[in-house]
Design a protein around this motif. Sequence first.
Motif, mmCIF file in Angstrom:
data_model
loop_
_atom_site.group_PDB
_atom_site.id
_atom_site.type_symbol
_atom_site.label_atom_id
_atom_site.label_comp_id
_atom_site.label_asym_id
_atom_site.label_seq_id
_atom_site.Cartn_x
_atom_site.Cartn_y
_atom_site.Cartn_z
ATOM 1 N N LEU A 140 -225.646 14.799 40.408
ATOM 2 C CA LEU A 140 -226.605 14.029 40.484
ATOM 3 C C LEU A 140 -227.245 13.443 39.256
ATOM 4 O O LEU A 140 -227.697 12.230 39.152
ATOM 5 N N ARG A 141 -227.220 14.009 38.505
ATOM 6 C CA ARG A 141 -227.802 13.576 36.819
ATOM 7 C C ARG A 141 -226.905 12.501 36.298
ATOM 8 O O ARG A 141 -227.181 11.468 35.800
ATOM 9 N N PHE A 142 -225.596 12.855 36.625
ATOM 10 C CA PHE A 142 -224.756 12.067 36.002
ATOM 11 C C PHE A 142 -224.574 10.569 36.998
ATOM 12 O O PHE A 142 -224.464 9.599 36.444
ATOM 13 N N LEU A 143 -224.811 10.705 38.155
ATOM 14 C CA LEU A 143 -224.725 9.784 38.888
ATOM 15 C C LEU A 143 -225.979 8.669 38.863
ATOM 16 O O LEU A 143 -225.839 7.554 38.894
ATOM 17 N N GLU A 144 -227.117 9.267 38.471
ATOM 18 C CA GLU A 144 -228.324 8.548 38.171
ATOM 19 C C GLU A 144 -228.010 7.841 36.738
ATOM 20 O O GLU A 144 -228.384 6.559 36.630
ATOM 21 N N GLU A 145 -227.482 8.623 35.698
ATOM 22 C CA GLU A 145 -227.102 7.744 34.672
ATOM 23 C C GLU A 145 -226.335 6.517 34.654
ATOM 24 O O GLU A 145 -226.487 5.635 34.168
ATOM 25 N N VAL A 146 -225.180 6.776 35.393
ATOM 26 C CA VAL A 146 -224.024 5.522 35.663
ATOM 27 C C VAL A 146 -224.511 4.627 36.306
ATOM 28 O O VAL A 146 -224.234 3.462 36.122
ATOM 29 N N SER A 147 -225.470 4.868 37.355
ATOM 30 C CA SER A 147 -226.144 3.822 38.134
ATOM 31 C C SER A 147 -227.044 2.803 37.321
ATOM 32 O O SER A 147 -227.251 1.812 37.871
ATOM 33 N N ALA A 148 -227.518 3.286 36.079
ATOM 34 C CA ALA A 148 -228.274 2.338 35.481
ATOM 35 C C ALA A 148 -227.280 1.290 34.769
ATOM 36 O O ALA A 148 -227.833 0.343 34.163
ATOM 37 N N VAL A 149 -225.911 1.488 34.572
ATOM 38 C CA VAL A 149 -225.210 0.821 33.921
ATOM 39 C C VAL A 149 -224.349 0.128 35.279
ATOM 40 O O VAL A 149 -223.377 0.669 35.694
ATOM 41 N N PRO A 150 -224.411 -1.249 35.350
ATOM 42 C CA PRO A 150 -223.661 -2.004 36.326
ATOM 43 C C PRO A 150 -222.260 -1.562 35.884
ATOM 44 O O PRO A 150 -221.339 -1.897 35.136
ATOM 45 N N PHE A 151 -221.369 -1.505 37.235
ATOM 46 C CA PHE A 151 -219.875 -1.329 37.125
ATOM 47 C C PHE A 151 -219.371 -0.440 36.423
ATOM 48 O O PHE A 151 -218.032 -0.326 35.996
ATOM 49 N N ALA A 152 -220.224 0.752 35.435
ATOM 50 C CA ALA A 152 -219.401 1.928 34.948
ATOM 51 C C ALA A 152 -218.792 2.720 35.949
ATOM 52 O O ALA A 152 -217.610 3.234 35.447
ATOM 53 N N ILE A 153 -219.002 2.993 36.900
ATOM 54 C CA ILE A 153 -218.162 3.532 38.120
ATOM 55 C C ILE A 153 -218.180 2.496 39.429
ATOM 56 O O ILE A 153 -219.164 1.808 39.522
ATOM 57 N N SER A 154 -216.942 2.225 39.910
ATOM 58 C CA SER A 154 -216.794 1.453 41.002
ATOM 59 C C SER A 154 -217.536 1.514 41.858
ATOM 60 O O SER A 154 -217.830 2.616 42.519
ATOM 61 N N PRO A 155 -218.173 0.683 42.562
ATOM 62 C CA PRO A 155 -219.144 0.720 43.736
ATOM 63 C C PRO A 155 -218.612 1.518 44.929
ATOM 64 O O PRO A 155 -219.268 2.304 45.564
ATOM 65 N N PRO A 156 -217.351 1.412 45.340
ATOM 66 C CA PRO A 156 -216.801 2.031 46.401
ATOM 67 C C PRO A 156 -216.857 3.520 46.109
ATOM 68 O O PRO A 156 -217.031 4.373 46.928
ATOM 69 N N THR A 157 -216.418 3.800 44.798
ATOM 70 C CA THR A 157 -216.337 5.430 44.439
ATOM 71 C C THR A 157 -218.067 5.808 44.636
ATOM 72 O O THR A 157 -218.036 7.091 45.150
ATOM 73 N N MET A 158 -218.854 5.234 43.912
ATOM 74 C CA MET A 158 -220.120 5.661 44.070
ATOM 75 C C MET A 158 -220.665 5.849 45.362
ATOM 76 O O MET A 158 -221.247 6.763 45.544
#
Length: 319
Positions: free
Chosen positions: A225-243
């Motif tokens: 959850l900490r990693f998910l919160e971090e990457v959500s602040a950066v657009p498209f760091a992880i593809s939206p379908p994966t998130m």
Amino acid sequence: MDEPMESSFDAGDTAQHHREFVLDQSHTPNAILNNQNAVVANTDSALTNPENCKTDCAVEDTSYSKTHTCFTPLLRPGSMVMMVLTEEDYETQYWPKLKTAIDQLLNMKPGAYSPISYEQMYSCVYKCVCKQFSERLYNDLLSHLSTHMEYLNSELKSCGCESIPFIEKFSFLMHQYMQALSGIVPIFNYMNRFYVETKLKSDLNEELKKLFRTKVVDAHITVLLRFLEEVSAVPFAISPPTMASVVKNLYALNKDYSKLNPGLFSRYLPNILPPTDPALLEQYAEEARRYQAHIANMSEFRSRGSSSKRVFEDDISVN
């Protein structure tokens, strides 16, 4: 299968009855006499060699009472009821076949297909359950999957503290395991019906999901959850379908995960946050202003100048 019949068949009395009947030839036609002689011979053969009983009784005696027909075994060798399944058979033949099929499903890439004979695997489970190996089979299945959970944990630990590789690896492993369950559960469906549901009052699919949740997800949920919160602040760091897939699968495994970070889950799932309260409209407006200011300060969204002309756009004559 027909129910076993009680029989008071006495081969000696029957043989004597036929001999007395044959002696009275003045009241017996030749055709019936010959038939009775054949029956007498068959009965004598059955007395001296019971193995010939089934073959010798092929000769019909239409005039003879049906209550004295020759008894044949109801359960023949090779039938399911007569089959004996020993612990050695289970350990050397049945469980190894099932374990191989399970491993193929667990290691199959998402979206791929593994050529497994589901009919043969289902038959193995059916025989094990019928021969009172249900509990052994269930425990072996959970033990083998628990070993696989240790492998998944080691794979996640190999990603270290890098957020993007960790999230992508977790998403892949979770998707792979859920896909494997769609093949494992049907194979063990007979065990599920007659052992898990009947005796354990549970469901095999839920038990295997619970195993993944307790052995893998609970061990990494805080870091994830900490990693998910971090990457959500950066657009498209992880593809939206994966998130979206990770968050939705976490919620499906355990709804209480959403309580650990309601804001994160509310971006991908409805009804996570409490309903809107009119008394908090000023607070909502302030939150909107903060988001707008945050976006305006991001380099990816800064204005490139006061000119309305788009970058690299050539002048187009309207004349």
